[in-house]
Design a protein around this motif. Structure first.
Motif, short mmCIF file in Angstrom:
data_model
loop_
_atom_site.label_atom_id
_atom_site.label_comp_id
_atom_site.label_asym_id
_atom_site.label_seq_id
_atom_site.Cartn_x
_atom_site.Cartn_y
_atom_site.Cartn_z
N TRP A 165 0.83 -1.20 0.00
CA TRP A 165 0.00 0.00 0.00
C TRP A 165 0.86 1.26 0.00
CZ3 TRP A 165 -0.61 -3.86 3.84
CH2 TRP A 165 -1.61 -4.80 3.55
N ASP A 166 0.44 2.24 -0.79
CA ASP A 166 1.20 3.48 -0.91
C ASP A 166 1.02 4.41 0.29
OD1 ASP A 166 2.13 2.69 -3.39
OD2 ASP A 166 0.48 3.67 -4.47
N PHE A 167 -0.05 4.24 1.05
CA PHE A 167 -0.36 5.19 2.11
C PHE A 167 0.42 4.93 3.40
CE2 PHE A 167 -3.15 1.65 3.06
CZ PHE A 167 -3.14 1.61 4.45
N THR A 168 1.00 3.74 3.54
CA THR A 168 1.54 3.36 4.85
C THR A 168 2.71 4.23 5.29
OG1 THR A 168 2.82 1.64 3.69
CG2 THR A 168 0.76 0.97 4.76
N ASP A 169 3.58 4.62 4.36
CA ASP A 169 4.71 5.46 4.77
C ASP A 169 4.25 6.83 5.22
OD1 ASP A 169 3.92 6.06 2.21
OD2 ASP A 169 5.93 6.05 1.34
N HIS A 170 3.23 7.37 4.53
CA HIS A 170 2.69 8.67 4.93
C HIS A 170 1.93 8.57 6.25
CE1 HIS A 170 3.77 10.79 1.25
NE2 HIS A 170 3.37 9.73 0.57
N ALA A 171 1.20 7.47 6.43
CA ALA A 171 0.47 7.27 7.69
C ALA A 171 1.45 7.12 8.85
CB ALA A 171 -0.42 6.03 7.59
N CYS A 172 2.58 6.46 8.58
CA CYS A 172 3.60 6.27 9.60
C CYS A 172 4.15 7.62 10.07
CB CYS A 172 4.73 5.39 9.05
SG CYS A 172 6.17 5.26 10.15
N MET A 173 4.63 8.42 9.14
CA MET A 173 5.26 9.69 9.51
C MET A 173 4.23 10.75 9.90
SD MET A 173 8.17 8.50 9.35
CE MET A 173 8.88 9.96 10.10
N GLY A 174 3.03 10.61 9.35
CA GLY A 174 1.97 11.55 9.69
C GLY A 174 1.51 11.44 11.13
N THR A 175 1.74 10.30 11.75
CA THR A 175 1.38 10.12 13.16
C THR A 175 2.59 10.09 14.07
OG1 THR A 175 1.30 7.71 12.73
CG2 THR A 175 -0.79 8.91 12.72
N TYR A 176 3.76 9.81 13.50
CA TYR A 176 4.99 9.72 14.31
C TYR A 176 5.37 11.06 14.92
CZ TYR A 176 9.97 9.31 15.35
OH TYR A 176 11.20 9.36 15.96
N TYR A 177 5.46 12.10 14.08
CA TYR A 177 5.90 13.39 14.60
C TYR A 177 4.89 14.02 15.56
CZ TYR A 177 10.16 13.35 11.89
OH TYR A 177 11.40 13.01 11.40
N PRO A 178 3.58 13.94 15.28
CA PRO A 178 2.64 14.41 16.31
C PRO A 178 2.81 13.68 17.64
CG PRO A 178 1.52 14.24 14.21
CD PRO A 178 2.88 13.64 14.01
N ALA A 179 3.07 12.37 17.60
CA ALA A 179 3.25 11.60 18.83
C ALA A 179 4.40 12.15 19.65
CB ALA A 179 3.49 10.12 18.50
N LEU A 180 5.55 12.38 19.01
CA LEU A 180 6.71 12.89 19.73
C LEU A 180 6.49 14.32 20.21
CD1 LEU A 180 9.30 11.20 20.19
CD2 LEU A 180 7.94 10.34 18.30
N CYS A 181 5.80 15.12 19.40
CA CYS A 181 5.49 16.49 19.82
C CYS A 181 4.60 16.50 21.05
CB CYS A 181 4.82 17.25 18.68
SG CYS A 181 5.91 17.68 17.30
N PHE A 182 3.60 15.63 21.07
CA PHE A 182 2.70 15.58 22.22
C PHE A 182 3.43 15.09 23.48
CE2 PHE A 182 -1.10 14.86 19.16
CZ PHE A 182 -1.12 16.21 18.89
N LEU A 183 4.34 14.15 23.32
CA LEU A 183 5.11 13.69 24.46
C LEU A 183 5.96 14.82 25.03
CD1 LEU A 183 6.26 10.12 23.33
CD2 LEU A 183 4.55 10.68 25.07
N ALA A 184 6.59 15.58 24.14
CA ALA A 184 7.38 16.73 24.60
C ALA A 184 6.48 17.78 25.25
CB ALA A 184 8.15 17.34 23.43
N PHE A 185 5.32 18.02 24.66
CA PHE A 185 4.39 19.03 25.19
C PHE A 185 3.86 18.62 26.57
CE2 PHE A 185 0.05 21.02 25.24
CZ PHE A 185 0.49 22.34 25.35
N SER A 186 3.69 17.33 26.79
CA SER A 186 3.20 16.87 28.09
C SER A 186 4.13 17.28 29.23
CB SER A 186 3.01 15.34 28.08
OG SER A 186 4.27 14.66 28.11
N MET A 187 5.43 17.39 28.93
CA MET A 187 6.38 17.83 29.95
C MET A 187 6.08 19.27 30.38
SD MET A 187 9.80 16.38 28.06
CE MET A 187 10.93 17.03 29.29
N PHE A 188 5.80 20.12 29.40
CA PHE A 188 5.48 21.50 29.72
C PHE A 188 4.16 21.60 30.47
CE2 PHE A 188 2.99 25.23 28.21
CZ PHE A 188 3.60 26.19 29.01
N VAL A 189 3.17 20.83 30.02
CA VAL A 189 1.86 20.86 30.67
C VAL A 189 1.98 20.47 32.14
CG1 VAL A 189 -0.44 19.80 30.74
CG2 VAL A 189 0.59 20.45 28.55
#
Length: 236
Positions: free
Chosen positions: A198-222
């Protein structure tokens, strides 16, 4: 919200928004390795900034912040190394996930529910990796690495969800959401690398990967700022 909190909130918002924009260009430019490194370096930097904020403001439970920042830095290093070696990159990622799990344990100790959720997730993930006929591992060790990695990511998600179920607040909610995105991103990575139909899997992977790491970093500030505490909401 006082001036220092407003400034830190703006820093977090700016870096996260920048990562989201760069992630878009990273994908439309054929997953450019340089842009990947920039995005990953940015979330690691955000984790270190939020760690510094927690230390300067003399927050309790410093081990939580140190563990989260360490996990973010290791995830950044894993991104770089994975471009050259799957096994070593996965090993560094696994260390990062272990740091996240340990950090979650500093919020709440491991409980029976955490083991149950993690066990169910791992049984499902391991069964898929071991028995799905569509998966094509060129080297047997790749399958073994994926199974070990599945155990760690399952514990990471199970612990995050368990924490949220027992104590529903902004910090546990953000971490649980990020861990779900992380788990999904890893699933898409497996589908992309070892099935590739499937062509979408690489985009789905990175499309959710960076938000995940951003949210983890943001949780520290919260957690360090308590910006979602009832007494602080009305002074933003």
């Amino acid at each position: 919200m006082n001036i220092s909190k407003k400034a830190m909130f703006a820093v977090n918002g700016f870096i996260i928004a920048s990562i989201f924009v760069l992630n878009y260009f990273y994908q439309i430019r054929g997953f450019d390795f340089v842009l990947k490194c920039v995005c990953s370096g940015a979330f690691a930097l955000l984790g270190l900034i939020n760690l510094a904020y927690a230390l300067v403001t003399k927050q309790m439970n410093k081990r939580f912040y140190i563990g989260m920042a360490s996990g973010l830095v290791l995830a950044m290093l894993g991104d770089v190394i994975l471009g050259y070696s799957f096994i070593f990159g996965a090993a560094v990622f696994a260390l990062g996930h272990i740091c996240f799990v340990v950090s979650y344990c500093y919020l709440q100790k491991l409980k029976r529910l955490d083991y149950i959720i993690s066990g169910v997730l791992f049984i499902g993930a391991a069964s898929f990796l071991l028995f799905c006929p569509l998966l094509n591992f060129e080297e047997p060790i790749f399958r073994a690495v994926c199974v070990v990695y599945a155990l760690i990511i399952s514990v990471m998600l199970g612990k995050a969800v368990g924490n949220f179920i027992r104590e529903r607040n902004a910090v546990t909610g953000i971490i649980a959401s990020a861990s779900i995105l992380f788990f999904f991103s890893d699933l898409m990575l497996v589908l992309d690398w070892f099935i590739g139909f499937w062509d979408f899997t690489d985009h789905a992977c990175m499309g959710t990967y960076y938000p995940a790491l951003c949210f983890l970093a943001f949780s520290m500030f919260v957690k360090a700022s308590s910006i979602f505490d009832k007494n602080d909401i009305y002074t933003i």
